[in-house]
Design a protein around this motif. Sequence first.
Motif, mmCIF file in Angstrom:
data_model
loop_
_atom_site.group_PDB
_atom_site.id
_atom_site.type_symbol
_atom_site.label_atom_id
_atom_site.label_comp_id
_atom_site.label_asym_id
_atom_site.label_seq_id
_atom_site.Cartn_x
_atom_site.Cartn_y
_atom_site.Cartn_z
ATOM 1 N N LEU A 212 -32.948 4.154 0.082
ATOM 2 C CA LEU A 212 -31.867 3.203 -0.157
ATOM 3 C C LEU A 212 -30.567 3.819 0.312
ATOM 4 O O LEU A 212 -30.284 4.990 0.030
ATOM 5 N N SER A 213 -29.758 3.044 1.025
ATOM 6 C CA SER A 213 -28.469 3.523 1.503
ATOM 7 C C SER A 213 -27.451 3.572 0.368
ATOM 8 O O SER A 213 -27.654 2.988 -0.705
ATOM 9 N N LYS A 214 -26.359 4.246 0.604
ATOM 10 C CA LYS A 214 -25.256 4.327 -0.361
ATOM 11 C C LYS A 214 -24.753 2.926 -0.703
ATOM 12 O O LYS A 214 -24.440 2.133 0.172
ATOM 13 N N HIS A 215 -24.678 2.642 -2.013
ATOM 14 C CA HIS A 215 -24.237 1.324 -2.461
ATOM 15 C C HIS A 215 -23.880 1.382 -3.938
ATOM 16 O O HIS A 215 -24.202 2.353 -4.634
ATOM 17 N N ALA A 216 -23.210 0.359 -4.415
ATOM 18 C CA ALA A 216 -23.009 0.145 -5.846
ATOM 19 C C ALA A 216 -23.684 -1.164 -6.209
ATOM 20 O O ALA A 216 -23.754 -2.084 -5.396
ATOM 21 N N ASP A 217 -24.198 -1.265 -7.422
ATOM 22 C CA ASP A 217 -24.933 -2.466 -7.822
ATOM 23 C C ASP A 217 -23.972 -3.632 -8.066
ATOM 24 O O ASP A 217 -22.977 -3.475 -8.775
ATOM 25 N N PRO A 218 -24.285 -4.822 -7.539
ATOM 26 C CA PRO A 218 -23.367 -5.963 -7.650
ATOM 27 C C PRO A 218 -23.497 -6.737 -8.962
ATOM 28 O O PRO A 218 -22.745 -7.674 -9.198
ATOM 29 N N ASN A 219 -24.446 -6.367 -9.807
ATOM 30 C CA ASN A 219 -24.760 -7.150 -10.993
ATOM 31 C C ASN A 219 -23.938 -6.678 -12.203
ATOM 32 O O ASN A 219 -22.910 -6.014 -12.058
ATOM 33 N N LEU A 220 -24.411 -7.000 -13.407
ATOM 34 C CA LEU A 220 -23.705 -6.618 -14.627
ATOM 35 C C LEU A 220 -24.134 -5.237 -15.098
ATOM 36 O O LEU A 220 -23.300 -4.335 -15.270
ATOM 37 N N ILE A 221 -25.430 -5.057 -15.295
ATOM 38 C CA ILE A 221 -25.953 -3.761 -15.736
ATOM 39 C C ILE A 221 -27.370 -3.595 -15.198
ATOM 40 O O ILE A 221 -28.114 -4.574 -15.064
ATOM 41 N N THR A 222 -27.733 -2.356 -14.860
ATOM 42 C CA THR A 222 -29.027 -2.041 -14.270
ATOM 43 C C THR A 222 -29.738 -1.020 -15.141
ATOM 44 O O THR A 222 -29.118 -0.062 -15.604
ATOM 45 N N VAL A 223 -31.039 -1.212 -15.335
ATOM 46 C CA VAL A 223 -31.862 -0.232 -16.050
ATOM 47 C C VAL A 223 -32.990 0.209 -15.120
ATOM 48 O O VAL A 223 -33.768 -0.610 -14.638
ATOM 49 N N LEU A 224 -33.057 1.516 -14.881
ATOM 50 C CA LEU A 224 -34.017 2.095 -13.943
ATOM 51 C C LEU A 224 -34.981 3.015 -14.672
ATOM 52 O O LEU A 224 -34.580 3.877 -15.446
ATOM 53 N N SER A 225 -36.274 2.814 -14.405
ATOM 54 C CA SER A 225 -37.296 3.771 -14.808
ATOM 55 C C SER A 225 -37.758 4.474 -13.540
ATOM 56 O O SER A 225 -38.354 3.847 -12.664
ATOM 57 N N GLN A 226 -37.433 5.764 -13.415
ATOM 58 C CA GLN A 226 -37.703 6.443 -12.142
ATOM 59 C C GLN A 226 -38.922 7.349 -12.170
ATOM 60 O O GLN A 226 -39.182 8.077 -11.213
ATOM 61 N N GLY A 227 -39.712 7.287 -13.251
ATOM 62 C CA GLY A 227 -40.934 8.068 -13.270
ATOM 63 C C GLY A 227 -40.677 9.561 -13.248
ATOM 64 O O GLY A 227 -39.693 10.050 -13.785
ATOM 65 N N ARG A 228 -41.589 10.282 -12.588
ATOM 66 C CA ARG A 228 -41.520 11.746 -12.586
ATOM 67 C C ARG A 228 -41.007 12.338 -11.270
ATOM 68 O O ARG A 228 -40.776 13.539 -11.185
ATOM 69 N N VAL A 229 -40.876 11.500 -10.230
ATOM 70 C CA VAL A 229 -40.580 12.027 -8.888
ATOM 71 C C VAL A 229 -39.093 11.880 -8.580
ATOM 72 O O VAL A 229 -38.523 10.794 -8.698
ATOM 73 N N TYR A 230 -38.473 12.961 -8.152
ATOM 74 C CA TYR A 230 -37.041 12.977 -7.834
ATOM 75 C C TYR A 230 -36.733 12.145 -6.592
ATOM 76 O O TYR A 230 -37.506 12.091 -5.656
ATOM 77 N N GLY A 231 -35.560 11.515 -6.593
ATOM 78 C CA GLY A 231 -35.130 10.762 -5.417
ATOM 79 C C GLY A 231 -33.772 10.110 -5.584
ATOM 80 O O GLY A 231 -33.159 9.703 -4.596
ATOM 81 N N LEU A 232 -33.268 9.994 -6.819
ATOM 82 C CA LEU A 232 -31.986 9.342 -7.064
ATOM 83 C C LEU A 232 -30.841 10.322 -6.911
ATOM 84 O O LEU A 232 -30.872 11.428 -7.465
ATOM 85 N N GLN A 233 -29.813 9.910 -6.169
ATOM 86 C CA GLN A 233 -28.592 10.708 -6.007
ATOM 87 C C GLN A 233 -27.382 9.820 -6.232
ATOM 88 O O GLN A 233 -27.389 8.647 -5.850
#
Length: 340
Positions: A212-233
Motif C-alpha cells: 500500500l502506498s503512503k496515504h491517510a484513511d478518508p473515513n472516520l475510524i479504522t480498526v486493523l488486525s494485522q496478525g503476526r507478520v510485520y508490514g505496517l509503517q
Amino acid sequence: MANLVSSWSKTTQILPENYIFPVDERPGSGEVPLCQNIPLIDLSATRSQTVQEILHASQEFGFFQVIHHGVSEDLIDDTMKVVQEFFNLPDDYKEKLYSIDPTKLPTRSCRLYTSGSSYAYEKIHLWRDNLRHPCHPLDKWVHSWPQEPAKYRDFVGKYSLEVREFSLRMLDLICEGLGLEPGYFGEELTGGQLMSINHYPRCPDPSLTLGLSKHADPNLITVLSQGRVYGLQIFKDGQWLGVEPLHHAFVVNIGQQLQIISNGRLRSAEHRAVTNSTEDRTTIVSFINPSPDTIIEPATSTLDSNAPRFRPFKFKDFLKVYEEKKGDAEAMIEVYKIKP
C-alpha cells in the motif's frame, strides 16, 4: 484472473516492471526502525486514564494499539484463518467476484481486485490482492459475501459485529476526550462499515514495490488486525517507523473525518504497507464511515474561542476528491481548510 498477485507470484523470481515504484516512493533496502513508543492502550485500565491516553495518542501519533479490547481471541484467529483460506481458493471460484475496474461497480458491491482502486488505469501496481464488502447492517449484506470457504460468512459476520461494537466504544471515549455531547457519533456519522481484507503474497524484491502506498484513511475510524507478520509503517516527523505486530491487538487509525470534526486537534496518520520475501501477510481492516450525504464539519464544542479551520462538505464529495488526490493527506486537508 491472471492479474491477481496471489495467482502467479509463487512462480516468479523477478519483480515485473509494472510493480516497480519510482525511486522516491519505493521503500528501498534500508532498515526502517521499529517505533518503541507507539501508544498501547489497555482497556482494562480506568475510564478516565483510558480517555486521556487515547486523546494523547490521537493527537501525537494519529493511531494506537489496543489490548484487552473485549473481542474474543478465538474469533480473531478463526476469522484470520478463514480469510487466508479465501485467497487459497481455486481461481475459477474467485473469478466470480473479481473486477479489473472496481470504480465502475456499485460502491457497495462485494468485490475482489488487485492493486489499487483501478488496476485498469494504473501505470504501477501495488503488490496486493484485496477483498472488500459492506457489512452494516449485517443482515442486509451478508448474502452477497463469498460462500466459500464454508465458514466465511459465519466468522466474518461475527467478527464484523464485534469490531463495530469496539469501534463505537472507541468513538465514545474520543467523544468524551474532546468534550463532545454524549452520542455525538450517531448512526449518521457511523452508518457505514466496510470490511477490507488485504493479502500481500511473498515478494521477490520488497525493496522495489509496496503493498500500500503512503496515504491517510478518508473515513472516520479504522480498526486493523494485522496478525503476526510485520508490514505496517507510519510516517511521523519526516521518517518512516515500523509498527511491530502484537498478536490479538488492534491497531486503531484516526480517519480524516475525525481530524476535521475535531477541528485539527486529532491527526490522521499517514501510513503504508511493505512486503517481504519470506511470508504471505494478510490483514483484516474495518472502516467506519459516515453516510454518503452526511455533512462533515468541525463540531461546535471543539472550537472554544477558535474559529473553524475547515469548511463543511458532504462525505461522498470528500471521497471523490480523495480519489483525485490519490490519498495525499496534505493535499486533501488543503482542499477543505479555510484560508485566513
